[in-house]
Design an enzyme around this catalytic site. Sequence first.
Site, PDB file in Angstrom:
ATOM      1  N   ASN A 157      45.478 -37.226  68.046  1.00 33.71           N
ATOM      2  CA  ASN A 157      44.640 -38.860  67.365  1.00 33.71           C
ATOM      3  C   ASN A 157      42.864 -38.678  67.617  1.00 33.71           C
ATOM      4  O   ASN A 157      42.518 -38.733  68.656  1.00 33.71           O
ATOM      5  CB  ASN A 157      45.416 -40.136  67.427  1.00 33.71           C
ATOM      6  CG  ASN A 157      44.949 -40.668  68.633  1.00 33.71           C
ATOM      7  OD1 ASN A 157      44.398 -41.772  68.725  1.00 33.71           O
ATOM      8  ND2 ASN A 157      45.772 -40.437  69.588  1.00 33.71           N
TER       9      ASN A 157
ATOM     10  N   PHE B 199      39.540 -47.200  69.144  1.00 38.66           N
ATOM     11  CA  PHE B 199      39.797 -49.146  69.119  1.00 38.66           C
ATOM     12  C   PHE B 199      39.906 -49.325  67.936  1.00 38.66           C
ATOM     13  O   PHE B 199      39.574 -50.417  68.209  1.00 38.66           O
ATOM     14  CB  PHE B 199      39.262 -49.102  70.732  1.00 38.66           C
ATOM     15  CG  PHE B 199      39.394 -48.572  72.265  1.00 38.66           C
ATOM     16  CD1 PHE B 199      40.964 -48.819  72.301  1.00 38.66           C
ATOM     17  CD2 PHE B 199      38.808 -48.395  72.471  1.00 38.66           C
ATOM     18  CE1 PHE B 199      41.531 -48.453  73.713  1.00 38.66           C
ATOM     19  CE2 PHE B 199      39.200 -48.680  74.594  1.00 38.66           C
ATOM     20  CZ  PHE B 199      40.295 -48.146  74.820  1.00 38.66           C
TER      21      PHE B 199
ATOM     22  N   SER C 161      40.892 -44.028  77.327  1.00 40.22           N
ATOM     23  CA  SER C 161      40.739 -43.301  76.358  1.00 40.22           C
ATOM     24  C   SER C 161      39.691 -41.971  75.522  1.00 40.22           C
ATOM     25  O   SER C 161      38.537 -41.996  76.312  1.00 40.22           O
ATOM     26  CB  SER C 161      40.704 -44.184  74.929  1.00 40.22           C
ATOM     27  OG  SER C 161      39.892 -43.910  73.612  1.00 40.22           O
TER      28      SER C 161
ATOM     29  N   ASN D 226      39.106 -41.688  72.784  1.00 33.19           N
ATOM     30  CA  ASN D 226      37.797 -41.405  71.313  1.00 33.19           C
ATOM     31  C   ASN D 226      36.469 -42.751  71.653  1.00 33.19           C
ATOM     32  O   ASN D 226      36.131 -43.293  70.737  1.00 33.19           O
ATOM     33  CB  ASN D 226      39.471 -42.212  70.263  1.00 33.19           C
ATOM     34  CG  ASN D 226      39.587 -41.071  70.320  1.00 33.19           C
ATOM     35  OD1 ASN D 226      39.449 -39.768  70.817  1.00 33.19           O
ATOM     36  ND2 ASN D 226      41.060 -41.074  70.955  1.00 33.19           N
ATOM     37  N   THR D 227      36.531 -43.599  72.599  1.00 33.70           N
ATOM     38  CA  THR D 227      35.098 -44.103  73.047  1.00 33.70           C
ATOM     39  C   THR D 227      34.449 -43.445  74.058  1.00 33.70           C
ATOM     40  O   THR D 227      34.681 -43.410  74.704  1.00 33.70           O
ATOM     41  CB  THR D 227      35.793 -45.309  73.590  1.00 33.70           C
ATOM     42  OG1 THR D 227      36.393 -45.955  72.562  1.00 33.70           O
ATOM     43  CG2 THR D 227      34.506 -46.341  72.992  1.00 33.70           C
TER      44      THR D 227
ATOM     45  N   LYS E 215      44.771 -47.476  83.812  1.00 36.20           N
ATOM     46  CA  LYS E 215      45.734 -46.514  82.732  1.00 36.20           C
ATOM     47  C   LYS E 215      45.166 -45.121  83.010  1.00 36.20           C
ATOM     48  O   LYS E 215      43.789 -45.245  82.227  1.00 36.20           O
ATOM     49  CB  LYS E 215      45.878 -46.773  81.451  1.00 36.20           C
ATOM     50  CG  LYS E 215      46.027 -45.484  80.663  1.00 36.20           C
ATOM     51  CD  LYS E 215      46.719 -45.349  79.310  1.00 36.20           C
ATOM     52  CE  LYS E 215      47.561 -44.625  78.653  1.00 36.20           C
ATOM     53  NZ  LYS E 215      48.335 -45.232  77.595  1.00 36.20           N
TER      54      LYS E 215
ATOM     55  N   ASN F  79      47.071 -41.345  79.867  1.00 33.27           N
ATOM     56  CA  ASN F  79      46.474 -41.122  78.781  1.00 33.27           C
ATOM     57  C   ASN F  79      46.879 -39.373  77.852  1.00 33.27           C
ATOM     58  O   ASN F  79      47.140 -38.633  78.530  1.00 33.27           O
ATOM     59  CB  ASN F  79      44.906 -42.092  78.784  1.00 33.27           C
ATOM     60  CG  ASN F  79      45.383 -42.383  77.249  1.00 33.27           C
ATOM     61  OD1 ASN F  79      45.143 -42.461  76.101  1.00 33.27           O
ATOM     62  ND2 ASN F  79      44.061 -43.856  77.252  1.00 33.27           N
TER      63      ASN F  79
END
Length: 348
Positions: free
Chosen positions: A109, A113, A171, A173-174, A210, A239
């Site tokens: 994915n 966010f 994460s 993805n940022t 996390k 993560n």
Amino acid sequence: MAVQDLATALLRRLDPETAHGLALDALALGLGPKDVGGDDPVLAVEVAGLNLSNPVGLAAGFDKDARVADALIDCGFGLIELGGVTPLPQPGNPRPRIFRLSEDRAVINRMGFNNRGLDAFAANLARRRRRGIVGVNLGANKEAQDRTQDYVTSLTRLWGQADYFAVNVSSPNTPGLRNLQSEAALEDLLGRLQEARSRLTGPRAPVFLKVAPDIADTEAGRMVEACLSHGIDGIIVSNTTLARPDNLTSRFAGETGGLSGAPLMGPSTQVLGWFHQASAGRLALVGVGGIASGADAYAKIRAGASAVQLYSALVFEGPGLVARIKADLAARLKADGFASVSAAVGAR
């Protein structure tokens, strides 16, 4: 085939994000499973002051806007983590941004966010029944000038509405978010969160960090000491990963984003072991990554986790997986002579 398993099979025929939205809609309508049998007493465990009836949790990302907290608790989870939420609404990355790697029992994915923001999240959270252990995963807006302040803002706003908080600095993805795991940035973030917590009143909610699985073993010790020095209660390991194992066979293996599911089980459990060794019982650990069976959950517990979280396996196995994992885990604990989950933590 159970109704929920049939529904899962049908949803897998749809685009992953469409299927996810329909699953949320079904839960909102009360169509999810109801675990009414109660948990085996051997599964009860205390994690950072939270008393769980079982250690099997739902990882963040499924219910980003706190729409269906009650329905998720009804599925039989010992804890659920809502979010990630950011102070301002944001659409996330362009679609398509979720990919099923069915042959590999994995998901990639690059959501970014996507969520409706803090106001909508808080309103939804306020409507939930006060039952079960419900945590909130905190993120930062992509365009924020001070991302640390985003975490402080959300923690302050939601204090008293959640049982625990997870500070998500991992994460993939940022862009640049994982830089907050670096030594100076992490010290600043945890210090400002500690200062904010000192000003808040009401029942104390534990805060977890996390972390990413894509770290060196030496970094685990540094992060543990930073958490301990700033009053963080535990670490969620881990993560999704940016790594791509050579044995992936799906045509989606080359997609960018975070990889989760079965390929993450081994690497994330290794990293969990590093944190267990570094923390030496001083911090609560939650094991995440690749859990799809009671054996997987048991392996995480024996590696040092007091609780576990799953998500990707539900895509392939459906919500009935939760009850199956709990039953198998209870049987494994008893077969090995453990009277509780806590007795098995770190027993590997």
